[in-house]
Design a protein around this motif. Structure first.
Motif, short mmCIF file in Angstrom:
data_model
loop_
_atom_site.label_atom_id
_atom_site.label_comp_id
_atom_site.label_asym_id
_atom_site.label_seq_id
_atom_site.Cartn_x
_atom_site.Cartn_y
_atom_site.Cartn_z
N LEU A 163 40.16 26.64 40.62
CA LEU A 163 41.47 26.16 41.05
C LEU A 163 41.73 24.87 40.29
CD1 LEU A 163 41.17 26.79 44.89
CD2 LEU A 163 42.47 28.12 43.26
N ASP A 206 42.90 22.08 41.21
CA ASP A 206 42.79 20.83 41.96
C ASP A 206 41.44 20.17 41.67
OD1 ASP A 206 42.57 18.83 43.94
OD2 ASP A 206 43.97 19.93 45.22
N SER A 222 45.76 23.91 48.53
CA SER A 222 45.77 25.14 47.74
C SER A 222 46.06 26.38 48.57
CB SER A 222 44.41 25.32 47.04
OG SER A 222 44.16 24.26 46.17
N TYR A 261 48.88 28.84 47.36
CA TYR A 261 48.49 29.57 46.15
C TYR A 261 47.45 30.65 46.48
CZ TYR A 261 46.19 30.59 41.75
OH TYR A 261 45.64 31.24 40.68
N ARG A 316 49.00 33.56 48.29
CA ARG A 316 49.80 34.36 47.36
C ARG A 316 48.89 35.28 46.54
NH1 ARG A 316 52.79 30.46 46.18
NH2 ARG A 316 51.65 29.64 44.41
N GLU A 317 47.78 34.74 46.06
CA GLU A 317 46.84 35.55 45.27
C GLU A 317 46.20 36.64 46.12
OE1 GLU A 317 46.23 35.42 41.85
OE2 GLU A 317 48.05 34.21 42.01
#
Length: 125
Positions: free
Chosen positions: A25, A27, A70, A73, A76-77
């Motif tokens: 990720l 971040d 996160s 995200y 969504r994944e």
């Protein structure tokens, strides 16, 4: 039946999040994180994701903040890969079971060392 489905969904979420962490990720607060377990509620609306992280309390807090930011995200994944009507909400929780296990192991080691010291003392008498 419902338990089996939530368990299977939990396993899939575990795999997907682990794969996202391996790919990385973006971040920088998220360091060496391991997903230890995922529990999904029977209605499949909430997934508690348990993780462990290498480092001290400061890095643990930074990782928690990074994971929480996160969540959109990651959801969504997960939604792209799991064909479900509703993608579960994610809740990240630090897994204390490893620390607990290490503490018990340490206590058992201390007891074992004391008992061998006591036996050594009694043999000398």
């Amino acid at each position: 039946m419902e338990f089996l489905r939530s368990h299977r969904v939990g396993e899939q979420i575990h795999k997907e999040i682990s794969a996202l962490l391996v790919r990385g990720l973006k971040d920088p607060r998220i360091g060496f994180v391991t997903i230890t377990a995922v529990e999904v509620t029977p209605d499949l609306h909430l997934a508690r994701v348990y993780y462990s992280v290498l480092g001290d309390d400061k890095s643990r807090a930074a990782t928690q903040k990074g994971l929480e930011s996160s969540i959109p995200y990651i959801r969504r994944e997960i939604g792209k890969h799991l064909r479900m009507k509703y993608t579960p909400d994610l809740m990240f929780k630090f897994d204390t079971s490893l620390e607990y296990g290490n503490r018990i192991e340490s206590l058992l080691r201390d007891i074992h060392e004391k008992s061998s010291d006591d036996q050594g003392d009694s043999e000398k008498d």
